[in-house]
Design a protein around this motif. Structure first.
Motif, PDB file in Angstrom:
ATOM      1  N   VAL A 100       0.751  -1.097  -0.088  1.00 58.20           N
ATOM      2  CA  VAL A 100       0.080  -0.061   0.001  1.00 58.20           C
ATOM      3  C   VAL A 100       0.868   1.331  -0.119  1.00 58.20           C
ATOM      4  N   THR A 101       1.940   1.279   0.866  1.00 58.37           N
ATOM      5  CA  THR A 101       2.697   2.401   0.816  1.00 58.37           C
ATOM      6  C   THR A 101       3.634   2.457  -0.112  1.00 58.37           C
ATOM      7  N   PHE A 102       4.082   1.457  -0.947  1.00 57.57           N
ATOM      8  CA  PHE A 102       4.811   1.500  -2.035  1.00 57.57           C
ATOM      9  C   PHE A 102       4.131   2.008  -3.219  1.00 57.57           C
ATOM     10  N   GLN A 103       2.827   1.507  -3.468  1.00 56.24           N
ATOM     11  CA  GLN A 103       1.807   2.186  -4.428  1.00 56.24           C
ATOM     12  C   GLN A 103       1.729   3.745  -4.137  1.00 56.24           C
ATOM     13  N   LEU A 104       1.686   4.007  -2.765  1.00 52.84           N
ATOM     14  CA  LEU A 104       1.446   5.411  -2.800  1.00 52.84           C
ATOM     15  C   LEU A 104       2.546   6.434  -2.940  1.00 52.84           C
ATOM     16  N   ALA A 105       3.698   5.540  -2.795  1.00 53.25           N
ATOM     17  CA  ALA A 105       5.020   6.228  -2.956  1.00 53.25           C
ATOM     18  C   ALA A 105       5.116   6.431  -4.735  1.00 53.25           C
ATOM     19  N   ILE A 106       5.047   5.352  -5.431  1.00 55.73           N
ATOM     20  CA  ILE A 106       5.167   5.190  -6.795  1.00 55.73           C
ATOM     21  C   ILE A 106       4.214   6.369  -7.248  1.00 55.73           C
ATOM     22  N   LEU A 107       2.949   6.370  -6.984  1.00 57.79           N
ATOM     23  CA  LEU A 107       1.947   7.298  -7.365  1.00 57.79           C
ATOM     24  C   LEU A 107       2.298   8.974  -7.193  1.00 57.79           C
ATOM     25  N   GLY A 108       2.930   9.041  -6.039  1.00 56.15           N
ATOM     26  CA  GLY A 108       3.406  10.198  -5.779  1.00 56.15           C
ATOM     27  C   GLY A 108       4.549  10.794  -6.480  1.00 56.15           C
ATOM     28  N   GLU A 109       5.639   9.802  -6.796  1.00 57.74           N
ATOM     29  CA  GLU A 109       6.636  10.197  -7.624  1.00 57.74           C
ATOM     30  C   GLU A 109       6.456  10.185  -9.028  1.00 57.74           C
ATOM     31  N   PHE A 110       5.011   9.722  -9.534  1.00 59.51           N
ATOM     32  CA  PHE A 110       4.624   9.984 -10.623  1.00 59.51           C
ATOM     33  C   PHE A 110       4.114  11.398 -10.922  1.00 59.51           C
ATOM     34  N   PHE A 111       3.273  11.888  -9.791  1.00 61.72           N
ATOM     35  CA  PHE A 111       2.838  13.487  -9.851  1.00 61.72           C
ATOM     36  C   PHE A 111       3.859  14.159  -9.627  1.00 61.72           C
ATOM     37  N   ILE A 112       5.022  13.800  -8.938  1.00 57.95           N
ATOM     38  CA  ILE A 112       6.384  14.765  -8.777  1.00 57.95           C
ATOM     39  C   ILE A 112       6.835  15.155 -10.131  1.00 57.95           C
ATOM     40  N   LEU A 113       6.972  14.154 -11.188  1.00 62.05           N
ATOM     41  CA  LEU A 113       7.600  14.211 -12.393  1.00 62.05           C
ATOM     42  C   LEU A 113       6.734  14.990 -13.238  1.00 62.05           C
ATOM     43  N   VAL A 114       5.260  14.599 -13.270  1.00 59.86           N
ATOM     44  CA  VAL A 114       4.566  14.990 -14.055  1.00 59.86           C
ATOM     45  C   VAL A 114       4.196  16.453 -13.970  1.00 59.86           C
ATOM     46  N   ALA A 115       4.181  16.857 -12.778  1.00 56.41           N
ATOM     47  CA  ALA A 115       4.048  18.279 -12.588  1.00 56.41           C
ATOM     48  C   ALA A 115       5.189  19.218 -12.457  1.00 56.41           C
ATOM     49  N   GLY A 116       6.447  18.524 -11.884  1.00 57.92           N
ATOM     50  CA  GLY A 116       7.512  19.436 -11.684  1.00 57.92           C
ATOM     51  C   GLY A 116       8.226  19.586 -12.983  1.00 57.92           C
ATOM     52  N   ILE A 117       8.575  18.704 -13.652  1.00 64.84           N
ATOM     53  CA  ILE A 117       9.237  18.754 -15.153  1.00 64.84           C
ATOM     54  C   ILE A 117       8.527  19.714 -16.130  1.00 64.84           C
ATOM     55  N   GLY A 270      12.172   9.536   0.419  1.00 68.93           N
ATOM     56  CA  GLY A 270      11.383  10.581   1.332  1.00 68.93           C
ATOM     57  C   GLY A 270      10.052  10.676   1.202  1.00 68.93           C
ATOM     58  N   LEU A 271       9.409   9.735   0.215  1.00 67.42           N
ATOM     59  CA  LEU A 271       8.139   9.559   0.019  1.00 67.42           C
ATOM     60  C   LEU A 271       7.604   8.517   0.868  1.00 67.42           C
ATOM     61  N   LEU A 272       8.484   7.528   1.272  1.00 62.11           N
ATOM     62  CA  LEU A 272       7.996   6.324   1.914  1.00 62.11           C
ATOM     63  C   LEU A 272       8.293   6.875   3.269  1.00 62.11           C
ATOM     64  N   GLY A 273       8.905   7.853   3.864  1.00 63.23           N
ATOM     65  CA  GLY A 273       9.185   8.307   5.211  1.00 63.23           C
ATOM     66  C   GLY A 273       7.830   9.240   5.225  1.00 63.23           C
ATOM     67  N   GLY A 274       7.533  10.157   4.301  1.00 66.32           N
ATOM     68  CA  GLY A 274       6.641  10.874   4.494  1.00 66.32           C
ATOM     69  C   GLY A 274       5.149  10.436   4.595  1.00 66.32           C
ATOM     70  N   ALA A 275       5.118   9.362   3.937  1.00 62.75           N
ATOM     71  CA  ALA A 275       3.833   8.427   4.075  1.00 62.75           C
ATOM     72  C   ALA A 275       3.215   8.043   5.399  1.00 62.75           C
ATOM     73  N   ILE A 276       4.268   8.073   6.332  1.00 64.61           N
ATOM     74  CA  ILE A 276       3.706   7.936   7.718  1.00 64.61           C
ATOM     75  C   ILE A 276       2.656   8.824   8.232  1.00 64.61           C
ATOM     76  N   ILE A 277       2.993  10.076   7.966  1.00 64.67           N
ATOM     77  CA  ILE A 277       2.291  11.263   8.281  1.00 64.67           C
ATOM     78  C   ILE A 277       0.732  11.284   7.337  1.00 64.67           C
ATOM     79  N   THR A 278       1.163  11.042   6.060  1.00 64.66           N
ATOM     80  CA  THR A 278      -0.055  11.101   5.258  1.00 64.66           C
ATOM     81  C   THR A 278      -1.053  10.012   5.325  1.00 64.66           C
ATOM     82  N   GLU A 279      -0.545   8.843   5.722  1.00 68.87           N
ATOM     83  CA  GLU A 279      -1.223   7.566   5.682  1.00 68.87           C
ATOM     84  C   GLU A 279      -2.124   7.826   7.266  1.00 68.87           C
ATOM     85  N   THR A 280      -1.542   8.469   8.256  1.00 72.50           N
ATOM     86  CA  THR A 280      -2.293   8.541   9.364  1.00 72.50           C
ATOM     87  C   THR A 280      -3.466   9.484   9.407  1.00 72.50           C
ATOM     88  N   ILE A 281      -3.318  10.494   8.381  1.00 76.48           N
ATOM     89  CA  ILE A 281      -4.204  11.755   8.266  1.00 76.48           C
ATOM     90  C   ILE A 281      -5.341  11.022   7.458  1.00 76.48           C
TER      91      ILE A 281
END
Length: 335
Positions: A100-117, A270-281
């Motif tokens: 679940v967390t790995f999937q969230l991190a992959i999706l977050g990385e996708f949005f990082i690249l799609v928006a940031g670049i 960093g997304l794997l670590g940040g998921a701790i807060i996000t998943e809790t919320i």
């Protein structure tokens, strides 16, 4: 090709010592905490016989260096122990929560690249215009706002006020579960209803998780592209009469994207670590929330195993990023 193989070998030689360092540091920090499982609030609800059994089972009655050695041996032999709270094998529980967390991190990385670049490219192409200034201001704001505040803000706006997106939990379980990552399992089994439902459930947490990283990528992409466009070889390409589109796609972007590879890999950890807060919320039953609950319960074996898993994935991702970086830029292989 030979120097690339030598580069891979050198990186592999540093992989295991780094992983051992993660284990040792985590072990030392966890033992500095006075409220270990045998001493914390959880222990007050046990009788002395049960407490003595737990100490013996997890080697808490042994010196710390023996505990460390036994723990390293267990990790590398697949014996990750049993949770003190649930009495279930930790490896089995991690196999449920980690995807679940790995999937969230992959999706977050996708949005990082799609928006940031694209934002970085747009800012560089419109340098010192209102669009460039707006993107720079937004990137500073996006990077400055903490994860939890973004998550709460998105939750309040798009779930409570507008009601456009789900605000809690996971989506519908697909017909067939292969990996535990419901988005990918939905694609594999062709359950598109489950795919849409899971995508909507993961949209808010992944975007809130990705916003600071996208801001960093946008600024980095802008600066890297501006530096590349001012290089001598770009002027040479223009003197040869190459179209501006060809110069941008084949020469400028190819060189400007190199720093993005390294930063994107670091951000994934960093997304794997940040998921701790996000998943809790967002009340997502992932590895982050699992570790938070285990920390409250002083479930020492789970905390150690979860930290080891995150460190392992982080090192693997950075190892792959190093290889990609060396493949794209041959100069790196000589360092």
């Amino acid at each position: 090709m030979g120097d690339f193989k030598y580069y891979i070998a050198r990186r592999l030689l540093t992989f295991v010592p780094t992983l051992l360092g993660v284990i040792v540091i985590t072990f030392i920090i966890s033992h500095l905490v006075p409220a270990l499982p045998a001493k914390g609030a959880f222990a007050r609800h046990m009788n002395p016989q049960t407490l003595a059994l737990i100490k013996k089972m997890y080697h808490l009655d042994q010196p710390w260096y023996i505990q460390l050695w036994l723990y390293i041996c267990d990790l590398f032999t697949g014996n990750w122990g049993t949770s003190i709270v649930t009495s279930r094998p930790i490896l089995k529980e991690l196999s449920i929560y980690f995807p679940v967390t790995f999937q969230l991190a992959i999706l977050g990385e996708f949005f990082i690249l799609v928006a940031g670049i694209p934002l970085g490219i747009a800012a560089a192409m419109r340098n010192n215009t209102k669009l460039d200034q707006a993107i720079r201001v937004l990137s500073v704001i996006g990077y400055s706002v903490p994860y939890f505040l973004l998550a709460i803000a998105f939750q309040m706006i798009f779930y409570y006020w507008l009601g456009w997106l789900p605000g809690f939990g996971l989506g519908r379980k697909p017909r067939v579960v292969y990996t535990g990552m419901y988005l990918f399992d939905s694609i594999l089994c062709g359950d598109w209803g489950a795919f849409v439902d899971n995508f909507l459930h993961f949209l808010l947490p992944s975007i809130s998780l990705a916003t600071p990283g996208a801001a960093v990528i946008a600024r980095l992409m802008r600066g890297s592209l501006l530096d590349t466009l001012s290089a001598d070889f770009i002027d040479y390409c223009r003197m040869k009469g190459l179209p501006e589109r060809v110069i941008m796609v084949k020469h400028a972007l190819k060189n400007a994207i190199i720093p993005i590879i390294t930063v994107a890999g670091l951000q994934f950890g960093g997304l794997l670590g940040g998921a701790i807060i996000t998943e809790t919320i967002f009340a997502i039953a992932g590895l982050g929330r699992y570790l938070v609950v285990s920390t409250y319960a002083m479930d020492y074996p789970v905390i150690m195993a979860g930290t080891f898993l995150i460190g392992l994935v982080y090192l693997i991702v950075n190892f792959v990023v190093d290889l990609l970086y060396a493949y794209v830029d041959p100069r790196v292989r000589l360092t």
